[in-house]
Design an enzyme around this catalytic site. Structure first.
Site, PDB file in Angstrom:
ATOM      1  N   GLY A  91      47.000  40.244  33.555  1.00  0.00           N
ATOM      2  CA  GLY A  91      48.356  40.080  34.089  1.00  0.00           C
ATOM      3  C   GLY A  91      49.269  41.258  33.853  1.00  0.00           C
ATOM      4  NE  ARG A  92      50.528  44.030  38.753  1.00  0.00           N
ATOM      5  CZ  ARG A  92      49.948  45.045  39.420  1.00  0.00           C
ATOM      6  NH1 ARG A  92      49.833  46.211  38.837  1.00  0.00           N
ATOM      7  NH2 ARG A  92      49.472  44.872  40.636  1.00  0.00           N
ATOM      8  N   GLY A  93      49.367  43.245  31.495  1.00  0.00           N
ATOM      9  CA  GLY A  93      49.784  43.266  30.097  1.00  0.00           C
ATOM     10  C   GLY A  93      50.389  41.976  29.598  1.00  0.00           C
ATOM     11  CG  PHE A  94      52.335  37.666  31.008  1.00  0.00           C
ATOM     12  CD1 PHE A  94      53.509  37.379  30.323  1.00  0.00           C
ATOM     13  CD2 PHE A  94      51.511  36.606  31.381  1.00  0.00           C
ATOM     14  CE1 PHE A  94      53.856  36.063  30.013  1.00  0.00           C
ATOM     15  CE2 PHE A  94      51.851  35.290  31.088  1.00  0.00           C
ATOM     16  CZ  PHE A  94      53.026  35.018  30.398  1.00  0.00           C
TER      17      PHE A  94
ATOM     18  CG  HIS B  91      43.981  51.662  47.279  1.00  0.00           C
ATOM     19  ND1 HIS B  91      44.342  52.733  46.498  1.00  0.00           N
ATOM     20  CD2 HIS B  91      44.266  50.567  46.533  1.00  0.00           C
ATOM     21  CE1 HIS B  91      44.818  52.302  45.341  1.00  0.00           C
ATOM     22  NE2 HIS B  91      44.799  50.999  45.339  1.00  0.00           N
TER      23      HIS B  91
ATOM     24  CB  SER C 150      46.153  43.079  37.230  1.00  0.00           C
ATOM     25  OG  SER C 150      46.659  44.327  37.618  1.00  0.00           O
ATOM     26  N   PRO C 151      43.300  41.824  35.143  1.00  0.00           N
ATOM     27  CG  PRO C 151      41.405  42.314  33.865  1.00  0.00           C
ATOM     28  CD  PRO C 151      42.334  42.913  34.881  1.00  0.00           C
TER      29      PRO C 151
ATOM     30  CE1 TYR D 173      45.231  53.150  41.694  1.00  0.00           C
ATOM     31  CE2 TYR D 173      43.135  53.478  40.586  1.00  0.00           C
ATOM     32  CZ  TYR D 173      43.993  52.679  41.314  1.00  0.00           C
ATOM     33  OH  TYR D 173      43.604  51.411  41.647  1.00  0.00           O
TER      34      TYR D 173
END
Length: 336
Positions: free
Chosen positions: A209-212, A127, A206-207, A55
């Site tokens: 959905g990457r912002g969705f 990773h 990503s719980p 990162y």
């Protein structure tokens, strides 16, 4: 904050994924903003902080180390090796490389300990599985780091049930991390059951959905040019427009439950099992507090069923990763 078991540790039921502060979704936030988010999470009771050598090519570990070093006893620190930035061409430009060779993992750990300003990493993930190196060799190197007192436990990221079992035979695996949410159900194929069979905690990245699943991203054309979602099929304009239609029913359910869309999505995950620990990421203190509020949202079985029927592998349009991304992971996929 409710607590859940993660290997030998008890951690907050919701952790913090630190990637967003330095990597992947466009320009990183300022160091000052990153510090605000990290300290707000600590003050709110978060005791699992998740970073990685990749990162920001070390910048995220440096940030976490600087901000949290004086609070080290208050939280469980997770980081990752096996994928990092490397100056391949000798021109000073770092590129992402997957490298699971034992010597590389040992050196990456030393570099991470220095950046994180700590003597030991509580949970150290591979990773990505470097498919040119037997998983037994990579995990064997991590087991050596446990014996040396450099790390306390071993995790795996984005691997299949079969690979998990092979790794676990070499050294006990404390946690497996992969993407899991209403719109990414791949863990339900096999690896979640394998985790439960072996007593491995499941950490869901990503719980939302990457912002969705937050419902705020309505136009993918507004994404930063460097945002990794631009290369993800679900975020292709036509696919994303179709996926947005799925949120209407979710909004009605969130209103019915008196919570935000993000809280509804994270609460759904928390209800999938006491062994599941979501690690949402954010660059906003307000969003952080909203995410953590999901721990207080109780969903009945009928509501869970309604929600799960709205968004699942059959209703979402587009694959999780493009061809390159898919080739780099070892997770099970649903049949087309």
């Amino acid at each position: 904050m409710q607590q859940r078991a993660l290997g030998p540790f008890q951690v907050s039921a919701i952790g913090l994924g630190c990637m967003n502060l330095s990597h992947a979704y466009g320009a990183p936030v300022s160091p000052e903003q990153g510090e605000r988010v990290l300290l707000a999470a600590l003050d709110a009771g978060v005791t699992l902080f998740d970073t990685a050598a990749l990162y920001g090519f070390g910048a995220n570990e440096t940030l976490v180390g600087r901000v949290l070093k004086n609070h080290r006893s208050r939280f469980t620190l997770a980081s990752k090796c096996g994928m990092q930035g490397v100056d391949v061409n000798g021109d000073g430009k770092l590129v992402r490389v997957i490298d699971g060779r034992p010597a590389t993992l040992r050196q990456t750990c030393e570099d991470s300990l220095r950046r994180l300003q700590t003597d030991v990493i509580d949970l150290y993930y591979l990773h990505r599985w470097d498919k040119t190196v037997p998983i037994e060799d990579s995990v064997g190197a991590l087991a050596d780091l446990v014996r040396a007192g450099k790390i306390r436990s071993i995790g795996l990221s984005e691997v299949s049930a079969a690979t998990l079992r092979r790794a676990h035979a070499v050294h006990p695996i404390a946690a497996l991390q992969t993407e899991y949410s209403l719109w990414t159900r791949n863990p339900e194929i096999a690896v979640l059951d394998a985790c439960r069979e072996l007593g491995v905690a499941f950490v869901a990245f990503s719980p939302v959905g990457r912002g969705f699943l937050c419902g705020e991203l309505t136009d993918v054309a507004t994404l930063h040019p460097a945002d990794i979602r631009r290369a993800m099929p679900r975020f292709a304009p036509e696919n994303y427009a179709a996926n947005l239609q799925l949120l209407e029913g979710c909004r009605a359910l969130a209103q019915e439950m008196g919570c935000s869309l993000a809280q509804l999505a994270i609460a759904w995950l928390l209800h999938q099992g006491e062994d599941i620990i979501p690690i949402p990421g954010t660059t906003s203190v307000a969003h952080l507090h909203d995410d953590l509020g999901a721990a207080q949202v109780a969903l009945s079985a009928p509501v869970l069923a309604r929600l799960g029927a709205l968004i699942n592998q059959h209703t979402v349009v587009g694959q999780r990763y493009n061809a390159q991304g898919t080739s780099e992971v070892d997770t099970e996929v649903f049949a087309a």
